[in-house]
Scaffold this motif. Structure first.
Motif, PDB file in Angstrom:
ATOM      1  N   LEU A 242      36.683  42.835  50.665  1.00 16.41           N
ATOM      2  CA  LEU A 242      35.950  42.970  49.405  1.00 16.41           C
ATOM      3  C   LEU A 242      36.892  42.914  48.203  1.00 16.41           C
ATOM      4  CD1 LEU A 242      33.309  45.691  50.356  1.00 16.41           C
ATOM      5  CD2 LEU A 242      32.890  43.270  49.842  1.00 16.41           C
ATOM      6  N   ALA A 243      38.019  43.604  48.306  1.00 13.77           N
ATOM      7  CA  ALA A 243      39.010  43.567  47.224  1.00 13.77           C
ATOM      8  C   ALA A 243      39.545  42.144  47.050  1.00 13.77           C
ATOM      9  CB  ALA A 243      40.141  44.546  47.507  1.00 13.77           C
ATOM     10  N   ALA A 244      39.748  41.441  48.156  1.00 14.08           N
ATOM     11  CA  ALA A 244      40.258  40.064  48.094  1.00 14.08           C
ATOM     12  C   ALA A 244      39.251  39.126  47.420  1.00 14.08           C
ATOM     13  CB  ALA A 244      40.582  39.559  49.494  1.00 14.08           C
ATOM     14  N   ARG A 245      37.975  39.330  47.678  1.00 14.55           N
ATOM     15  CA  ARG A 245      36.953  38.492  47.031  1.00 14.55           C
ATOM     16  C   ARG A 245      37.003  38.655  45.517  1.00 14.55           C
ATOM     17  NH1 ARG A 245      32.845  40.250  51.439  1.00 14.55           N
ATOM     18  NH2 ARG A 245      33.218  38.620  52.983  1.00 14.55           N
ATOM     19  N   SER A 246      37.206  39.881  45.077  1.00 14.61           N
ATOM     20  CA  SER A 246      37.306  40.146  43.642  1.00 14.61           C
ATOM     21  C   SER A 246      38.537  39.456  43.045  1.00 14.61           C
ATOM     22  CB  SER A 246      37.372  41.659  43.409  1.00 14.61           C
ATOM     23  OG  SER A 246      37.582  41.938  42.059  1.00 14.61           O
ATOM     24  N   ARG A 247      39.657  39.522  43.754  1.00 15.79           N
ATOM     25  CA  ARG A 247      40.873  38.855  43.272  1.00 15.79           C
ATOM     26  C   ARG A 247      40.685  37.336  43.256  1.00 15.79           C
ATOM     27  NH1 ARG A 247      43.025  42.553  46.927  1.00 15.79           N
ATOM     28  NH2 ARG A 247      43.879  40.919  48.255  1.00 15.79           N
ATOM     29  N   TRP A 248      40.076  36.799  44.304  1.00 20.36           N
ATOM     30  CA  TRP A 248      39.813  35.358  44.387  1.00 20.36           C
ATOM     31  C   TRP A 248      39.014  34.908  43.162  1.00 20.36           C
ATOM     32  CZ3 TRP A 248      40.678  31.649  48.409  1.00 20.36           C
ATOM     33  CH2 TRP A 248      40.005  30.443  48.233  1.00 20.36           C
ATOM     34  N   LYS A 249      37.953  35.642  42.838  1.00 21.73           N
ATOM     35  CA  LYS A 249      37.121  35.310  41.680  1.00 21.73           C
ATOM     36  C   LYS A 249      37.946  35.369  40.392  1.00 21.73           C
ATOM     37  CE  LYS A 249      32.776  36.562  39.360  1.00 21.73           C
ATOM     38  NZ  LYS A 249      33.010  35.563  38.384  1.00 21.73           N
ATOM     39  N   HIS A 250      38.784  36.381  40.256  1.00 20.80           N
ATOM     40  CA  HIS A 250      39.633  36.522  39.078  1.00 20.80           C
ATOM     41  C   HIS A 250      40.511  35.278  38.897  1.00 20.80           C
ATOM     42  CE1 HIS A 250      42.298  38.538  36.156  1.00 20.80           C
ATOM     43  NE2 HIS A 250      43.283  37.952  36.811  1.00 20.80           N
ATOM     44  N   TYR A 251      41.145  34.840  39.976  1.00 14.66           N
ATOM     45  CA  TYR A 251      42.048  33.687  39.887  1.00 14.66           C
ATOM     46  C   TYR A 251      41.292  32.391  39.621  1.00 14.66           C
ATOM     47  CZ  TYR A 251      45.130  37.052  42.256  1.00 14.66           C
ATOM     48  OH  TYR A 251      45.835  38.166  42.613  1.00 14.66           O
ATOM     49  N   THR A 252      40.179  32.166  40.316  1.00 13.82           N
ATOM     50  CA  THR A 252      39.430  30.919  40.110  1.00 13.82           C
ATOM     51  C   THR A 252      38.817  30.870  38.719  1.00 13.82           C
ATOM     52  OG1 THR A 252      37.468  31.847  41.191  1.00 13.82           O
ATOM     53  CG2 THR A 252      38.936  30.507  42.554  1.00 13.82           C
TER      54      THR A 252
ATOM     55  N   GLY B  36      48.781  44.543  48.378  1.00 20.31           N
ATOM     56  CA  GLY B  36      47.981  45.559  47.711  1.00 20.31           C
ATOM     57  C   GLY B  36      46.543  45.139  47.503  1.00 20.31           C
ATOM     58  N   GLN B  37      45.790  46.061  46.910  1.00 23.73           N
ATOM     59  CA  GLN B  37      44.368  45.839  46.654  1.00 23.73           C
ATOM     60  C   GLN B  37      44.100  45.272  45.259  1.00 23.73           C
ATOM     61  OE1 GLN B  37      41.852  46.464  49.041  1.00 23.73           O
ATOM     62  NE2 GLN B  37      43.687  46.549  50.299  1.00 23.73           N
ATOM     63  N   GLY B  38      45.076  45.389  44.376  1.00 22.37           N
ATOM     64  CA  GLY B  38      44.877  44.948  42.999  1.00 22.37           C
ATOM     65  C   GLY B  38      45.558  43.629  42.700  1.00 22.37           C
ATOM     66  N   ILE B  39      45.357  43.179  41.477  1.00 23.83           N
ATOM     67  CA  ILE B  39      45.991  41.951  40.988  1.00 23.83           C
ATOM     68  C   ILE B  39      47.338  42.337  40.385  1.00 23.83           C
ATOM     69  CG2 ILE B  39      45.825  40.091  39.295  1.00 23.83           C
ATOM     70  CD1 ILE B  39      42.700  40.509  39.577  1.00 23.83           C
TER      71      ILE B  39
END
Length: 145
Positions: free
Chosen positions: A117-127, A92-95
């Protein structure tokens, strides 16, 4: 803490997921796959015909409890009431809420700009929350072709 891996530059997200799930099944892992309903329905269909000689047993999250408990792969729109917490695969696109209950978490990211782009946002959320990230770039690994 949950081990998180991103698989980037996936040319065909569903076909790649079928191979990933087959590998996990053969290794004895229990996997939950989450994503949007239409994506899970397409994956369900593909898994029935992807590799007839190497069928991967799977079911939808709404199945009977006995089926859920026996299935090594569960396709779930929601992680609530999942029968096991070994590996989570996000298409999916969300967390996914409550992803941290899983031992391992794999994000599958296609080549398309929207997915990246959605993955970059998730990556930032996790890091930002202190998770150690693993990166598997299929383009540089020779698997993206």
């Amino acid at each position: 803490m949950t081990e998180i891996a991103f698989h980037f530059n996936v040319p065909d997200k569903l076909a790649y997921s079928c191979r990933l799930l087959r590998k996990a099944y053969l290794s004895g892992a229990s996997v939950v796959v989450t994503g949007e309903p239409v994506v899970l329905a397409e994956l369900d269909q593909l898994m029935w015909s992807f590799s007839p000689a190497e069928f991967v047993p799977h079911c939808r999250a709404g199945s009977a409890q006995s089926t859920l408990a026996a299935s090594p792969v569960v396709l779930a729109e929601s992680l609530q009431d999942c029968p096991h917490y070994g590996v989570l695969v996000n298409l999916g696109q969300g967390i996914p809420p409550e992803f941290e209950r899983f031992e391992r978490f794999i994000e599958v990211v296609a080549r398309e700009d929207e997915d990246r782009l959605a993955a970059r946002s998730r990556w930032k959320h996790y890091t930002d929350r202190g998770y150690a990230m693993k990166r598997h770039d299929l383009a540089t690994a020779g698997e993206g072709a």
